[in-house]
Design a protein around this motif. Structure first.
Motif, PDB file in Angstrom:
ATOM      1  N   VAL A 131       0.834  -1.203   0.000  1.00  0.00           N
ATOM      2  CA  VAL A 131       0.000   0.000   0.000  1.00  0.00           C
ATOM      3  C   VAL A 131       0.868   1.253   0.000  1.00  0.00           C
ATOM      4  O   VAL A 131       0.534   2.261  -0.639  1.00  0.00           O
ATOM      5  CB  VAL A 131      -0.955  -0.008   1.210  1.00  0.00           C
ATOM      6  N   ALA A 132       2.029   1.193   0.680  1.00  0.00           N
ATOM      7  CA  ALA A 132       2.913   2.363   0.765  1.00  0.00           C
ATOM      8  C   ALA A 132       3.679   2.622  -0.526  1.00  0.00           C
ATOM      9  O   ALA A 132       4.193   3.735  -0.731  1.00  0.00           O
ATOM     10  CB  ALA A 132       3.901   2.180   1.917  1.00  0.00           C
ATOM     11  N   ARG A 148      -0.978   7.493   6.700  1.00  0.00           N
ATOM     12  CA  ARG A 148      -1.827   7.410   5.509  1.00  0.00           C
ATOM     13  C   ARG A 148      -2.123   5.964   5.138  1.00  0.00           C
ATOM     14  O   ARG A 148      -3.238   5.621   4.748  1.00  0.00           O
ATOM     15  CB  ARG A 148      -1.171   8.160   4.351  1.00  0.00           C
ATOM     16  N   VAL A 149      -1.110   5.099   5.237  1.00  0.00           N
ATOM     17  CA  VAL A 149      -1.328   3.685   4.929  1.00  0.00           C
ATOM     18  C   VAL A 149      -2.272   3.056   5.947  1.00  0.00           C
ATOM     19  O   VAL A 149      -3.202   2.324   5.584  1.00  0.00           O
ATOM     20  CB  VAL A 149       0.013   2.928   4.893  1.00  0.00           C
ATOM     21  N   MET A 152      -5.798   4.043   5.298  1.00  0.00           N
ATOM     22  CA  MET A 152      -6.383   3.382   4.149  1.00  0.00           C
ATOM     23  C   MET A 152      -6.702   1.917   4.451  1.00  0.00           C
ATOM     24  O   MET A 152      -7.744   1.396   4.034  1.00  0.00           O
ATOM     25  CB  MET A 152      -5.440   3.496   2.952  1.00  0.00           C
ATOM     26  N   ALA A 180      -6.711  -0.360  -1.750  1.00  0.00           N
ATOM     27  CA  ALA A 180      -6.057   0.599  -0.851  1.00  0.00           C
ATOM     28  C   ALA A 180      -4.827   1.197  -1.510  1.00  0.00           C
ATOM     29  O   ALA A 180      -4.563   2.402  -1.379  1.00  0.00           O
ATOM     30  CB  ALA A 180      -5.678  -0.099   0.461  1.00  0.00           C
ATOM     31  N   ARG A 181      -4.047   0.382  -2.211  1.00  0.00           N
ATOM     32  CA  ARG A 181      -2.844   0.880  -2.884  1.00  0.00           C
ATOM     33  C   ARG A 181      -3.203   1.913  -3.957  1.00  0.00           C
ATOM     34  O   ARG A 181      -2.507   2.910  -4.137  1.00  0.00           O
ATOM     35  CB  ARG A 181      -2.087  -0.285  -3.515  1.00  0.00           C
ATOM     36  N   VAL A 184      -4.373   5.296  -1.987  1.00  0.00           N
ATOM     37  CA  VAL A 184      -3.635   5.868  -0.865  1.00  0.00           C
ATOM     38  C   VAL A 184      -3.126   7.274  -1.152  1.00  0.00           C
ATOM     39  O   VAL A 184      -2.998   8.095  -0.238  1.00  0.00           O
ATOM     40  CB  VAL A 184      -2.479   4.929  -0.451  1.00  0.00           C
ATOM     41  N   TYR A 185      -2.857   7.603  -2.408  1.00  0.00           N
ATOM     42  CA  TYR A 185      -2.374   8.959  -2.713  1.00  0.00           C
ATOM     43  C   TYR A 185      -3.480   9.839  -3.290  1.00  0.00           C
ATOM     44  O   TYR A 185      -3.230  10.910  -3.838  1.00  0.00           O
ATOM     45  CB  TYR A 185      -1.166   8.908  -3.659  1.00  0.00           C
TER      46      TYR A 185
END
Length: 404
Positions: A131-132, A148-149, A152, A180-181, A184-185
């Motif tokens: 995810v990060a 943030r991760v 999410m 989620a990945r 996430v941004y």
């Protein structure tokens, strides 16, 4: 007193009056957060041709159609994975593709997130690192990544699972990691390519609800690809129906159900019963959505002709062959087939029940109407048995007449 004229002198000469400023050209009207115009990608035996559509900010639009209709090619062109032969794609204020000007941003330069059918997770990375990953590639500060991760993962129902490997998760959980990945941004556009097709029925339903919930809560602008009409109907603000590389109809789920332009579109949105006949009369009436056309269609039975009434969708002339469409869930079954005291039946056909399939909440019936076998659905337990004589009917509001 006369009007004075102001002059400007330059070296003893009178300077010419300045030319009037040209009228400003109004900027082109933007009708959506995502604008696609004339998108074409030709593979010879497939692809997409001259696709144009827009998506408002925060809307989810679905590309719906059978395999090979061009929906995934369209999505890949939006992502920048495919380079189209023609067309323009704009997201917000950024032109991502403009073939006439030679503009084509690489996928990494586009403000998009993508969820694939195959999950596409890094098997050697933990759930947290998967995810990060988009944040790290964008140079996000390490201190900002963890909250943030974790936020999410909580949103997709995977809190506390960050240390696990993808192989330790179920298919539904892996697809949630992929979702989620992609989010996430907080990309400007989310693309989803048949994200539920590898899941079993129970997990598919759960992840579909998650996608719908997140899309609404985060006000995500999304384009979703599927061949499953239930996914399209339950998730979409609008549906673009595709066939042979072209968009053949664009509308809300309710609009497409009420007024499909063809038998192809009607059948793509769920099972249908089709009765062929001849348009004998036409009239107008005031319906729930305003003035509508209603046709009287003569259907030939084994023992004569009966007339059905249906809303006319599209052009049709008296004397033309037409098809009357009844959906199984709109059909009423009257078991008092031979009761002389029964009220006059409207839009009804006699028939014999040939099969009954009892489900947990819905019962399916096959009814031989002589000219065709009709499929009907009823809530709860069976009300008719095999061999029963019945009348089946469909209200005029739910009956649709289409030209062949």
């Amino acid at each position: 007193m006369g009007r004075k004229t102001m002059k400007t002198s330059t070296g003893g000469r009178t300077a010419p009056a300045p030319s009037p400023a040209p009228a400003e050209t109004a900027p082109p009207r933007r009708t959506g957060h995502l604008e696609v115009a004339g998108l074409t990608r030709d593979f010879g035996s497939g692809g997409v041709r001259d696709a144009s559509f827009s998506v408002e900010r925060g809307q989810l639009v679905t590309l719906l159609g059978p395999s090979g209709c061009g929906k995934t090619t369209t999505l890949r062109c939006l992502a920048g994975i495919e380079v189209p032969d023609a067309g323009r794609v704009r997201l917000g204020d950024t032109t991502m593709t403009a073939t006439a000007e030679g503009v084509h941003l690489r996928p990494a330069k586009r403000d998009i997130g993508m969820v694939f059918q195959s999950y596409a997770l890094w098997p050697h990375m933990s759930v947290f690192e998967n995810v990060a990953f988009p944040l790290r590639t964008r140079g996000e500060r390490t201190a900002a990544i963890r909250p943030r991760v974790e936020e999410m993962l909580e949103l997709v129902g995977l809190e506390g699972m960050g240390r696990r490997q993808p192989s330790q998760l179920s298919g539904g959980q892996q697809q949630r990691v992929a979702l989620a990945r992609a989010l996430v941004y907080r990309p400007g556009l989310l693309l989803l390519d048949e994200p539920l097709s590898n899941l079993d029925a129970a997990r598919r339903d759960a992840v579909r609800r998650d996608i719908g919930r997140l899309q609404r809560e985060l006000a995500i602008t999304a384009v979703y690809v599927t061949h499953d009409q239930d996914e399209a109907m339950t998730l979409s603000d609008r549906i673009l129906v595709m066939r042979d590389g072209a968009i053949v109809q664009n509308g809300t789920p309710a609009e497409l159900l009420a007024a499909p332009r063809s038998l192809f579109v009607a059948g793509l949105l769920g099972q249908i019963n089709v009765l062929t006949g001849v348009l004998a009369t036409e009239r107008t009436r005031t319906g729930p959505n305003g003035t509508e056309r209603v046709g009287g269609v003569d259907i030939a039975l084994a023992d004569g002709t009966t007339r059905l009434s249906a809303r006319l969708v599209g052009p049709a002339a008296v004397g033309e062959n037409v098809s009357v469409v009844w959906r199984p869930g709109d059909i009423t079954i009257d078991t008092a087939a031979d009761d002389p005291s029964a009220p006059d039946r409207v839009n009804a056909l006699p028939g014999t029940v040939t099969a009954v399939r009892v489900g947990s909440s819905v019962t399916e019936y096959d009814i031989d109407a002589g000219i065709t076998t009709l499929r009907a659905l009823g809530l709860g337990r069976a009300t008719a048995s095999v061999g029963s004589r019945v009348h089946v009917s469909c209200p005029v509001d739910r009956s649709i007449s289409l030209t062949h």
